[in-house]
Scaffold this active site. Structure first.
Site, short mmCIF file in Angstrom:
data_model
loop_
_atom_site.label_atom_id
_atom_site.label_comp_id
_atom_site.label_asym_id
_atom_site.label_seq_id
_atom_site.Cartn_x
_atom_site.Cartn_y
_atom_site.Cartn_z
N GLU A 66 0.93 -4.73 -1.42
CA GLU A 66 -0.04 -4.57 -0.36
C GLU A 66 -1.01 -5.40 -1.07
OE1 GLU A 66 -1.09 -0.24 -0.06
OE2 GLU A 66 -2.67 -0.94 1.28
N ARG A 301 8.39 4.05 -12.89
CA ARG A 301 7.38 2.98 -13.33
C ARG A 301 7.06 2.61 -14.76
NH1 ARG A 301 2.24 2.87 -11.21
NH2 ARG A 301 3.19 3.27 -8.97
N LYS A 311 -5.98 0.53 -9.39
CA LYS A 311 -6.87 -0.54 -8.69
C LYS A 311 -8.23 -0.26 -9.12
CE LYS A 311 -3.21 -2.33 -5.97
NZ LYS A 311 -2.38 -2.31 -4.68
#
Ligand code: ATP
Ligand code: MG
Length: 599
Positions: A66, A301, A311
């Site tokens: 994204e 992950r 983020k």
């Protein structure tokens, strides 16, 4: 001449440790699962691909960021997996910007992602076709597919308030309750959905939901929302739309339109897989998509110690000035790691070694440094640097060489195993820079370097014997004094006749190049800075950046930004890509030669 043994091993393919994704792909290739697919030259629906050619790509994967921030080291693993597996198995990796969310995306992030994926060495251009895609280009299809679901009685417009919807969804122990709007006719739903599209309703007034099962044990199947109203401008489609697809609806469709075979994602999407499959099966039944459909596979992950990757937290570090920017060499962003001096190869090596599994876990940050050393050990030119300089005066210089002005030429291979990198030239004079801690007035036990009466070798130069030190009024040492031992020059006959226990690095004061040397360390003092909800700012390492006014070999005068070196005894360094200029070196320490954090 190759011995039979050598030629046999040379013919063997490079060893790649297997993992469950490689096994899935190999099984699919063996069974021809995707062999019959056609590719219409660009993404599209069933009819579009049907008129195309047999898909030249054996598999298709995608990296779908994204564009709402900078990529970090975790993304490097996903990039490595998606593009790496495609390369390995005769496939194609797509770079897809998942830009279905209006407002949040920015061109700056798109450009940054493109640059850093290229830097990692991957390419979405295959045989002249660029496989760089934007999910927002699929909005028309997504809308058409939603209308088809509505017409087929598989989706409905729900006018419950968000609170009612949340309440009626139930929880792990309680089945959900059907919405009072659930049994409206397809025709009534279609009218309402078109009103949503035409801007007749306010944000949040209603949503389109898939009609699946409000009692499903998987909450994601309890009639998930697939379209919401959002009166917002989109960077690509402008004001064309005021309804936008939900991620869980958009993503499977993006995969299917692009002919993706293996949709690889992280474990948090595991619970979404039943909806992924439900949706694609329905759209195939409706003739909009064609079998074989993409399948989703989840892996754990990458979690690395001593960093944060959220983020929001990375942004906070930047916004509050704890670091100098997104590309601060202490940041775990790919731009930060690049500037710090980590190489694409080291990131790939770390990703490969971290394994691909379903079980999450933490990888120690040192594994990245180990990978960097493994990559650069065989590549980086060597040089000498003095990080904490003190002057040493060779008091008998003129007696030995006849003049204070004499300089004695010295040399060393740029790399011990790469003669093609050539030879470094530097010279010895009456004054040299040495490391402050290479001198001790009173040596501790086991200290073999400079102390009065002891001899050491100046690497690639002569043996010297320490005679004392000069001090200032406060008693601090201002210069070390020594005598050169004649006839001991490295590489000359008889040089080894004088035995020494220590060898030190040094630079001639007359030809050393002053350098700003940035010594970076971990940004946090705790392995899991944000564990248990701790405020990660409370465990910032106050010593994560030190600046040394040091000296480097004259051979670095021509170094370009990004050049990497191994400074003997000190570790790996890179010429900073922002601040370094030729002749005025600014260097970052990537990592020391050994892990100083290990006991
Ligand atoms: P973040 O949670 O840090 O904001 P994200 O997952 O929201 O990251 P995306 O841009 O959506 O960021 O991620 C693109 C791809 O990278 C996704 O397929 C995602 O699963 C993958 N990815 C993100 N973080 C990691 C990680 N730590 N390890 C492996 N893959 C990751
Ligand atoms: Mg995401």
């Amino acid at each position: 001449m190759n011995s039979p043994k050598n030629s046999a091993s040379a013919a063997e393919p490079e060893h790649k440790p297997s993992n469950f994704l490689r096994q899935v792909i190999e099984r699919d290739l063996a069974q021809g699962t995707y062999a019959s697919r056609k590719w219409g030259g660009q993404p599209g629906d069933a009819a579009h691909h049907e008129q195309g050619q047999p898909d030249p790509a054996k598999i298709r994967t995608r990296f779908p960021p994204e564009p709402n921030g900078y990529l970090h080291i975790g993304h490097a693993k996903s990039i490595w997996l998606n593009f790496g597996l495609a390369q390995e198995y005769g496939g194609v990796g797509h770079l897809r910007f998942d830009d279905t969310n209006p407002e949040k995306e920015e061109q700056e992030y798109v450009d940054g992602i493109i640059e850093v994926v290229k830097w990692l060495g991957y390419d979405w251009n295959v045989n002249g076709t660029s496989h760089l895609y934007y999910a927002s280009n699929y909005f028309d299809f997504m809308y058409r597919a939603a209308e088809s679901l509505v017409e087929a009685g598989l989706a409905y417009v729900d006018e419950q308030t968000p609170d009612e919807m949340r309440h009626n969804r139930g929880d792990f122990n309680t089945p959900g309750t059907n919405s009072p709007f659930r049994d409206r006719s397809p025709q009534a739903n279609l009218e309402r959905f078109r009103e949503m599209r035409d801007g007749k309703h306010a944000d949040g007034a209603m949503v389109l939901r898939a009609k699946i099962d409000m009692a499903s044990p998987n909450i994601n199947l309890r009639d998930p929302a697939i379209y919401r109203i959002k009166h917002a401008e989109h960077h690509n489609t402008g004001n064309k739309w005021c309804i936008y697809p939900m991620y869980t609806y958009a993503h499977p469709i993006e995969d299917a339109l692009e002919n993706i075979t293996h949709s690889i994602c992280t474990l948090e999407f595991e619970d979404q897989r039943p909806f992924y499959d439900w949706l694609l099966e329905r759209l195939a039944d409706l003739g909009l998509l064609k079998h074989p459909l993409p399948r989703q596979y989840e892996f754990a992950r990458l979690n690395l110690t001593y960093i944060v990757t959220s983020k929001r937290k990375l942004k906070q570090l930047v916004d509050e000035g704890h670091v100098s920017g997104w590309d601060d060499p202490r940041m775990p962003t790919l731009v930060g790691l690049r500037r710090r001096g980590y190489t694409p190869e080291s990131l790939k090596l770390m990703a490969e070694r971290s394994g691909v599994s379903k079980a999450g876990g933490w990888i120690d940050y040192s594994s990245l440094d180990i990978a960097l050393r493994d990559d650069l050990e065989s590549k980086a030119p060597r040089a000498m640097a003095v990080l904490d300089p003190i002057k040493m005066k060779l008091t008998n210089w003129a007696d030995v060489f006849g003049s204070e002005a004499h300089h004695e030429a010295c040399s060393a291979p740029a790399h011990p195993h790469l003669p093609e990198l050539g030879v470094r030239q530097f010279s010895l004079g009456p004054e040299v820079w040495i490391e402050r801690d290479d001198f001790a007035e009173v040596p501790a036990k086991g200290f073999f370097r400079l102390f009065p009466g002891n001899k050491v070798r100046l690497k690639y130069g002569y043996v010297v014997e320490c005679t004392g030190a000069e001090k200032d009024a406060s008693g601090a040492v201002t210069a070390v004094l020594a005598k050169l031992v004649p006839d001991t020059k490295s590489g000359t006959p008889g040089a080894d006749a004088v035995k020494v226990k220590g060898t030190i690095t040094w630079l001639g004061v007359h030809d050393a190049l002053a350098a700003e040397i940035r010594l970076y360390d971990r940004l946090f003092t705790e392995g899991q800075p944000d564990a248990g909800g701790r405020d990660f700012l409370t465990v910032l390492n106050p010593n994560s950046k030190k600046i040394a006014a040091g000296f480097v070999e004259p051979s670095l005068a021509s170094a370009e930004a990004d050049a990497k070196f191994q400074f003997e005894r000190h570790g790996y360094f890179v010429a900073d890509r922002k601040d370094h200029v030729r002749g005025k070196p600014v260097l970052n320490r990537v990592t020391a030669l050994k892990d100083s954090w290990a006991k």
